[in-house]
Scaffold this active site. Structure first.
Site, PDB file in Angstrom:
ATOM      1  N   ASP A   8       0.921  -1.172  -0.283  1.00 26.13           N
ATOM      2  CA  ASP A   8       0.104  -0.220   0.126  1.00 26.13           C
ATOM      3  C   ASP A   8       0.603   0.903  -0.505  1.00 26.13           C
ATOM      4  OD1 ASP A   8      -1.732  -1.771   0.317  1.00 26.13           O
ATOM      5  OD2 ASP A   8      -3.059  -1.343   2.684  1.00 26.13           O
ATOM      6  N   ASP A 129     -14.894  -2.852  -1.977  1.00 27.17           N
ATOM      7  CA  ASP A 129     -14.787  -2.995  -0.189  1.00 27.17           C
ATOM      8  C   ASP A 129     -15.862  -2.179   0.184  1.00 27.17           C
ATOM      9  OD1 ASP A 129     -11.924  -2.959  -1.430  1.00 27.17           O
ATOM     10  OD2 ASP A 129     -12.199  -0.868  -1.941  1.00 27.17           O
TER      11      ASP A 129
END
Length: 240
Positions: A8, A129
């Protein structure tokens, strides 16, 4: 099952967030390309990248870090975050990205997802998500009324390569994945499903492998950085 080590990206560094909170970022490596090479050296077959700044900005922000990874790691790589138009999709694929992940636009602009999947077969995934079963967009900052399974099913005929399902409440929390929700989604789909969020041990990986649903793979981040999961052991486990 494929193990996708996660990198990330925030402000050019490899970080992990707690439940998607940008204010709760832990920096694990100042050099994301070096981190990618470390994962590759241990045998990973894919990399999973997220441009966290880009997810909020709606456009690529950590492009330099992504390009460095693509040029140095030479490993199949998927990327999400800030990819919201065809020009950006074309740009990343032209730079050697194996697969783009479309999240926010999967809710707001489904026609774009379908167009991209037709234009680039096998190179477009949908990122779903969810928080308590509802889809979140814009870097998880906005929770919609859209049901995660309903959204996934709406792309059954679109030709997307994979559905990446993340349980936000589990992400970065080291409390185990949401196996029932992930398995239920995978059973409802013909599209390959990749599990994400909360994987914290080899036991979690084994539980996903043996959940009774046909999962394409699993994404793991913090557990690999903290040493809770040994990458080589994980790869061996998922190949058995």
């Amino acid at each position: 099952m494929i193990l996708y080590p996660a990198i990330d990206l925030k402000d050019g560094k490899a970080v992990r967030l707690l439940r998607g909170d940008m204010d709760k970022a832990t920096v694990f490596n100042d050099d994301p390309a070096a981190q990618a090479l470390e994962f590759v050296a241990k045998g990973c077959e894919w990399l999973h990248l997220v441009d966290l700044n880009g997810a909020f900005a709606g456009q690529p922000v950590n492009a330099a870090a992504v390009e460095a990874i693509l040029s140095q790691a030479q490993t199949p790589t998927q990327l999400g975050g800030g990819i919201r138009d065809m020009a950006t999709i074309e740009m990343w694929i032209s730079k050697g990205l194996t697969r783009v992940i479309l999240g926010t636009v999967a809710v707001e602009n489904p026609d774009l997802v379908r167009e991209a999947a037709r234009e680039f077969p096998g190179k477009v995934a949908v990122g779903i998500d969810a928080r308590d079963g509802r889809v979140a967009t814009k870097g998880w900052a906005e929770v919609t009324d859209v049901d995660a399974v309903d959204l996934a099913k709406s792309y059954e005929d679109a030709g997307v390569a994979a559905i990446i399902y993340t349980d936000i409440n589990r992400d970065g929390a080291m409390m185990g994945p949401n196996i029932p929700a992930t398995a239920a989604l995978a059973r409802a789909m013909t599209i390959p499903v990749i599990a994400s969020g909360g994987v914290s041990s080899l036991k979690d990986l084994k539980a996903l492998r043996d959940c009774g649903a046909s999962l394409n793979g699993v994404i793991s981040g913090r557990a690999l950085y903290d040493g809770a999961i040994d990458l080589k052991d994980a790869l061996k486990l998922l190949k058995t």
